[in-house]
Write an enzyme that holds these catalytic residues in place. Structure first.
Site, PDB file in Angstrom:
ATOM      1  N   LEU A  61       1.099  -1.066  -0.052  1.00 52.30           N
ATOM      2  CA  LEU A  61      -0.011  -0.134   0.186  1.00 52.30           C
ATOM      3  C   LEU A  61       1.271   1.113  -0.018  1.00 52.30           C
ATOM      4  O   LEU A  61       2.125   1.702   0.496  1.00 52.30           O
ATOM      5  CB  LEU A  61      -0.535  -0.096   1.112  1.00 52.30           C
ATOM      6  N   LYS A  71       6.206  -3.728  11.760  1.00 50.87           N
ATOM      7  CA  LYS A  71       5.839  -2.939  13.091  1.00 50.87           C
ATOM      8  C   LYS A  71       4.759  -3.684  13.219  1.00 50.87           C
ATOM      9  O   LYS A  71       4.225  -4.463  14.294  1.00 50.87           O
ATOM     10  CB  LYS A  71       5.582  -1.512  13.259  1.00 50.87           C
ATOM     11  N   THR A 100      -0.943  17.822  27.318  1.00 55.82           N
ATOM     12  CA  THR A 100      -1.427  18.151  25.805  1.00 55.82           C
ATOM     13  C   THR A 100      -2.901  17.768  25.465  1.00 55.82           C
ATOM     14  O   THR A 100      -3.362  18.773  24.349  1.00 55.82           O
ATOM     15  CB  THR A 100      -0.382  17.521  24.119  1.00 55.82           C
ATOM     16  N   SER A 179     -15.151  17.574  11.130  1.00 56.98           N
ATOM     17  CA  SER A 179     -15.855  16.647  10.806  1.00 56.98           C
ATOM     18  C   SER A 179     -17.947  17.007  10.794  1.00 56.98           C
ATOM     19  O   SER A 179     -18.293  15.261  10.414  1.00 56.98           O
ATOM     20  CB  SER A 179     -15.985  15.899  12.075  1.00 56.98           C
ATOM     21  N   ARG A 182     -18.617  16.675   7.069  1.00 55.64           N
ATOM     22  CA  ARG A 182     -18.372  15.620   6.582  1.00 55.64           C
ATOM     23  C   ARG A 182     -19.080  14.374   6.866  1.00 55.64           C
ATOM     24  O   ARG A 182     -19.181  12.756   6.677  1.00 55.64           O
ATOM     25  CB  ARG A 182     -17.238  14.351   6.696  1.00 55.64           C
ATOM     26  N   GLY A 188     -14.928  16.456  17.435  1.00 52.24           N
ATOM     27  CA  GLY A 188     -14.326  17.071  18.591  1.00 52.24           C
ATOM     28  C   GLY A 188     -14.555  18.637  18.843  1.00 52.24           C
ATOM     29  O   GLY A 188     -14.412  18.929  19.851  1.00 52.24           O
ATOM     30  N   ASP A 189     -15.416  18.775  18.183  1.00 57.21           N
ATOM     31  CA  ASP A 189     -15.592  20.435  18.422  1.00 57.21           C
ATOM     32  C   ASP A 189     -16.824  20.616  17.402  1.00 57.21           C
ATOM     33  O   ASP A 189     -16.990  20.342  16.373  1.00 57.21           O
ATOM     34  CB  ASP A 189     -14.173  21.230  17.916  1.00 57.21           C
ATOM     35  N   ASP A 191     -16.922  23.970  14.182  1.00 55.02           N
ATOM     36  CA  ASP A 191     -16.527  24.158  13.716  1.00 55.02           C
ATOM     37  C   ASP A 191     -17.071  25.185  12.550  1.00 55.02           C
ATOM     38  O   ASP A 191     -17.384  24.510  10.986  1.00 55.02           O
ATOM     39  CB  ASP A 191     -15.226  23.642  12.373  1.00 55.02           C
TER      40      ASP A 191
END
Ligand code: DCP
Ligand code: MG
Ligand code: MN
Length: 329
Positions: A61, A71, A100, A179, A182, A188-189, A191
């Site tokens: 890919l 991994k 963070t 999002s 979409r 998450g917030d 916009d």
């Protein structure tokens, strides 16, 4: 978090560890190239329809090279990754990762706090003097801001926003991007993008539209906190009603002639934007949140192309149209 995971994705366990490695590179190592490489690999695997059964298969890919394929093999063979085990065992990383998660606290600030011995939220509460206004609000609403926002709630907030903006000025345009646009079931917030036909990029006069919008949304109780407010950008928080969760709300005011480039940009995803901008460049255009401009042989961008719809941007650069729902890569 930004990559689709869960039942609908047969490779979600790979995506989860790649996302965690990406966060580590961003927050602790601060290596943006590795961060992008892990995110890209996670997004490629997230949209792969079948279960990957070996590193060798993954390597075919695009965006998955030797290191990541190894991994995947290690994870398939042992059910874990030694690198992540080591990261989890290090208290300093854990503290940086926690800090963070506070809105307004970036990797540099988190590392500075940890080196001063502040590693928990309780300790941070005792040292609020070390925080700026944004970070203070981030700490105050730490739990609220971590909660995902159900689509239905954003839809209710959208209805309220529309009602108030209509009262303020019926010519104001509003699109909730991110999002939510979409089609995601959770965000998450929030916009929000607003525009007004009287505000175009050619005018030098400072617009007062956003300040009026924010004032009106404050007075009706929808906006409860302001992180920052400029002429074209508001960052803050809103609440549906008294006992609702406080939600992060961003509002951007965009000139009317730049509306579709802005809608495209703020709909994302960020990975999709990266890919589309790269395609634009290949076709001799430079694309950003403001405009689409041809790049001449000298490398200097020309005048912006006049755009009348989002679809026109795709057509101009010969990129197959994708509906917002198809842009969640
Ligand atoms: N954006 C971008 N590049 C960035 C940050 C943002 O292209 N570095 C664009 C694409 C995003 C949009 O802005 O979709 C909104 O940013 P968010 O961080 O709010 O991301 P989303 O709305 O996509 O996801 P979430 O549900 O986490 O808010
Ligand atoms: Mg968003
Ligand atoms: Mn946002």
């Amino acid at each position: 978090r930004k990559v689709p995971s869960g039942e609908d994705n047969p490779n979600h366990d790979f995506c989860d560890f790649l996302t965690e490695l990406a966060d580590y590179e961003k927050n602790v190592s601060r290596n943006v190239h590795k961060y992008n490489a892990y995110r890209k690999a996670a997004s490629v695997l997230a949209s792969h329809p079948t279960r990957i059964t070996s590193g060798r298969e993954a390597k075919k890919l695009s965006g998955i090279g030797e290191k990541i394929s190894k991994k995947i093999d290690e994870f398939l063979e042992t059910g874990k990754l030694q690198k992540l085990e080591n990261i989890h065992g290090d208290a300093k990383n854990t503290a940086i990762n926690l800090l963070t998660r506070i809105s307004g606290v970036g990797p540099a600030k988190a590392q500075a706090l940890v080196s001063e011995g502040i590693t928990t939220l309780e300790e941070l509460h005792k040292h609020k003097d070390k925080l700026n206004h944004h970070q203070m609000i981030g700490l105050k609403y730490f739990e609220d801001f971590e909660m995902r926002i159900p689509r239905e709630e954003i839809s209710q907030i959208e209805t309220l926003l529309r009602k108030h903006l209509q009262q303020l000025d019926p010519q104001i345009r509003l699109t909730i991007c991110g999002s939510y646009r979409r089609g995601r079931e959770e965000s998450g917030d929030i916009d929000a993008l607003v525009s007004h036909p009287n505000y175009t990029s050619g005018r030098s006069k400072k617009p007062d539209i956003l300040k009026n919008v924010v004032a009106s949304l404050k007075s009706c109780g929808l906006i409860t906190e302001t992180i920052s407010l400029g002429d074209t950008k508001f960052m803050g928080a809103c609440r549906l009603d008294g006992d609702s969760v406080t939600r992060r709300l961003d509002i951007r005011l965009t000139p009317f002639d730049q509306y579709y480039c802005a809608v495209l940009y703020f709909t994302g995803s960020d990975m999709f934007n990266k890919e589309m901008r790269a395609h634009a460049l290949e076709m001799g255009f430079t694309l950003n949140e403001y405009s689409l401009r041809p790049v001449g042989s000298t490398g200097v961008p020309g005048e912006p192309v006049e755009i009348h719809s989002e679809r026109e941007i795709f057509e101009c650069i010969g990129y197959p149209y994708k509906s917002p729902e198809e842009r969640s890569m």
